[in-house]
Design an enzyme around this catalytic site. Structure first.
Site, mmCIF file in Angstrom:
data_model
loop_
_atom_site.group_PDB
_atom_site.id
_atom_site.type_symbol
_atom_site.label_atom_id
_atom_site.label_comp_id
_atom_site.label_asym_id
_atom_site.label_seq_id
_atom_site.Cartn_x
_atom_site.Cartn_y
_atom_site.Cartn_z
ATOM 1 N N LYS A 1 3.378 -29.901 13.243
ATOM 2 C CA LYS A 1 2.396 -28.810 13.141
ATOM 3 C C LYS A 1 2.761 -27.769 12.079
ATOM 4 O O LYS A 1 1.890 -27.130 11.510
ATOM 5 C CB LYS A 1 2.226 -28.126 14.506
ATOM 6 C CG LYS A 1 1.427 -28.945 15.503
ATOM 7 C CD LYS A 1 1.201 -28.153 16.793
ATOM 8 C CE LYS A 1 0.309 -28.901 17.760
ATOM 9 N NZ LYS A 1 0.009 -28.112 18.975
ATOM 10 N N ASP B 1 -5.794 -24.448 18.866
ATOM 11 C CA ASP B 1 -5.119 -24.214 20.155
ATOM 12 C C ASP B 1 -5.375 -22.788 20.643
ATOM 13 O O ASP B 1 -5.503 -22.552 21.853
ATOM 14 C CB ASP B 1 -3.605 -24.428 20.026
ATOM 15 C CG ASP B 1 -3.219 -25.898 20.026
ATOM 16 O OD1 ASP B 1 -3.969 -26.712 20.601
ATOM 17 O OD2 ASP B 1 -2.168 -26.228 19.449
HETATM 18 P P1 NDP Z 1 8.034 -26.823 21.683
HETATM 19 O O1 NDP Z 1 8.950 -27.984 21.536
HETATM 20 O O2 NDP Z 1 7.626 -26.046 20.473
HETATM 21 O O3 NDP Z 1 8.682 -25.775 22.720
HETATM 22 C C1 NDP Z 1 9.213 -26.238 23.933
HETATM 23 C C2 NDP Z 1 9.491 -25.031 24.835
HETATM 24 O O4 NDP Z 1 9.881 -25.538 26.131
HETATM 25 C C3 NDP Z 1 10.639 -24.143 24.355
HETATM 26 O O5 NDP Z 1 10.365 -22.822 24.729
HETATM 27 C C4 NDP Z 1 11.833 -24.723 25.157
HETATM 28 O O6 NDP Z 1 12.858 -23.779 25.351
HETATM 29 C C5 NDP Z 1 11.155 -24.996 26.466
HETATM 30 N N1 NDP Z 1 11.867 -25.973 27.281
HETATM 31 C C6 NDP Z 1 11.996 -27.304 27.029
HETATM 32 N N2 NDP Z 1 12.696 -27.888 28.029
HETATM 33 C C7 NDP Z 1 12.998 -26.911 28.919
HETATM 34 C C8 NDP Z 1 13.685 -26.878 30.156
HETATM 35 N N3 NDP Z 1 14.215 -28.003 30.683
HETATM 36 N N4 NDP Z 1 13.804 -25.697 30.805
HETATM 37 C C9 NDP Z 1 13.263 -24.582 30.289
HETATM 38 N N5 NDP Z 1 12.599 -24.523 29.110
HETATM 39 C C10 NDP Z 1 12.464 -25.689 28.436
HETATM 40 O O7 NDP Z 1 6.755 -27.400 22.451
HETATM 41 P P2 NDP Z 1 5.279 -26.802 22.464
HETATM 42 O O8 NDP Z 1 5.368 -25.328 22.511
HETATM 43 O O9 NDP Z 1 4.475 -27.440 21.408
HETATM 44 O O10 NDP Z 1 4.711 -27.382 23.859
HETATM 45 C C11 NDP Z 1 5.134 -26.855 25.113
HETATM 46 C C12 NDP Z 1 4.301 -27.482 26.225
HETATM 47 O O11 NDP Z 1 2.927 -27.114 26.090
HETATM 48 C C13 NDP Z 1 4.341 -29.008 26.235
HETATM 49 O O12 NDP Z 1 4.413 -29.458 27.575
HETATM 50 C C14 NDP Z 1 3.003 -29.401 25.640
HETATM 51 O O13 NDP Z 1 2.543 -30.662 26.124
HETATM 52 C C15 NDP Z 1 2.113 -28.276 26.140
HETATM 53 N N6 NDP Z 1 0.932 -28.069 25.295
HETATM 54 C C16 NDP Z 1 -0.311 -28.213 25.865
HETATM 55 C C17 NDP Z 1 -1.445 -28.022 25.104
HETATM 56 C C18 NDP Z 1 -2.796 -28.201 25.742
HETATM 57 O O14 NDP Z 1 -3.789 -28.316 25.002
HETATM 58 N N7 NDP Z 1 -2.886 -28.205 27.040
HETATM 59 C C19 NDP Z 1 -1.383 -27.660 23.675
HETATM 60 C C20 NDP Z 1 -0.020 -27.515 23.166
HETATM 61 C C21 NDP Z 1 1.086 -27.729 23.972
HETATM 62 P P3 NDP Z 1 14.095 -23.666 24.284
HETATM 63 O O15 NDP Z 1 13.571 -22.820 23.154
HETATM 64 O O16 NDP Z 1 15.158 -22.994 25.085
HETATM 65 O O17 NDP Z 1 14.434 -25.074 23.877
#
Ligand code: NDP
Length: 284
Positions: free
Chosen positions: A72, A108
């Protein structure tokens, strides 16, 4: 290119991986409902092939594409134009092709707003806590501030990433708190909109915070999980008689907005929603 009467047009989803996506079901149902060919396919694209993939979008029969993880941000380098919203969001999830010119946009942010409005709940004056600081959290923070919410708090496992998100969205005034149970517990009694924008919680037995903390939310609290399935977080919120929303409305509305950008036609949202629900049921 005009889509009216088209027998050949191409659209697709660029990402790695993409096999799990329900976007083809959603988009093709919309295309067929408007008498267009079901032309939206998966375009799995490793990073090394991204530039070539984007160049291929300049073909005359390509209307555009969606972009997902992990491209993205990286995709911006290969586009002719990036809208101000996509720049602010730090993410392009939709590319629109017009006569050899590629524009990167972000649906989004409006998709999240439209998804929230589906609840019919009053959003004014809600105090929000966003769990996560990735691309989705950034889109949610932008969307909520666009809706006029003034109290937006972020908690992320990695504090530096939350700090980076706040810096990127300055001058929005975002409050940061640690993501440990004690800090979350202190914040939750004032929170009326809790959004899980982390990647944690997809699997049963997994949650982005200790579920007992939901007891601390006020009775008019709304719990949103961007995951587009029913999660332990949403089930625990329902048990406490809190309002809930999963990520499917956001997914449908970001897709509908992209559809309108590509085709110039109003998206048949009800048809797209039915297709998304059926595709989700088949997946889970
Ligand atoms: P990113 O990879 O950019 O960010 C992931 C986030 O999740 C970070 O804040 C990370 O924290 C956190 N994280 C991952 N694993 C854990 C864990 N075990 N415990 C706590 N925090 C955790 O992903 P996105 O922001 O793109 O996506 C996030 C979610 O949103 C996904 O599930 C995705 O499917 C969903 N989504 C849904 C959409 C929709 O249309 N419904 C659109 C876009 C996304 P850290 O920084 O500490 O690693």
């Amino acid at each position: 290119m005009s889509v009216a009467g088209s027998t050949s047009l191409r659209l697709g989803l660029i990402g790695d991986p993409v096999a799990h996506s329900i976007s083809p079901a959603l988009q093709n149902a919309g295309l067929v409902a408007l008498g267009l060919p079901p032309s939206y396919t998966l375009w799995p694209t490793p990073s090394a092939e991204l530039e070539e993939r984007i160049a291929s979008l300049r073909a005359p029969d390509v209307l555009g594409a969606n972009v997902t993880v992990p491209h993205k941000l990286a995709v911006m380098a290969y586009l002719d134009e990036v809208t101000p919203l996509a720049q602010q969001a730090g993410a392009v999830n939709t590319i629109v092709h017009r006569g050899g010119h590629l524009v990167g946009d972000n649906t989004d942010v409006p998709g999240f707003v439209a998804g929230l409005l589906v609840t019919g709940l009053d959003m004014a004056n809600r105090a929000a806590l966003i769990l996560g600081a990735g691309g989705a959290a950034r889109a949610v923070a932008l969307a909520l501030s666009e809706m006029g919410l003034e109290q937006i708090t972020i908690a992320n496992r990695t504090p530096e990433r939350a700090q980076a998100l706040r810096d990127a969205l300055a001058p929005l005034s975002l409050r940061l708190i640690p993501s440990d149970p004690q800090a979350l517990g202190a914040a939750l009694p004032q929170i009326t909109l809790l959004v899980n924008a982390t990647a944690a919680g997809w699997l049963p037995g997994e949650a982005p915070l200790p579920l007992a903390l939901l007891d601390l939310l006020p009775a008019d609290g709304l719990v949103v999980d961007l995951t587009y399935r029913d999660t332990d977080l949403l089930a625990a919120a329902r048990e406490r008689r809190l309002a809930t929303l999963d990520g499917l409305p956001m997914l449908i509305h970001q897709g509908a907005r992209a559809f309108e950008l590509w085709t110039g036609r109003r998206a048949p949202v009800a048809v797209m929603r039915e297709a998304a629900l059926a595709a989700r049921a088949a997946r889970t």
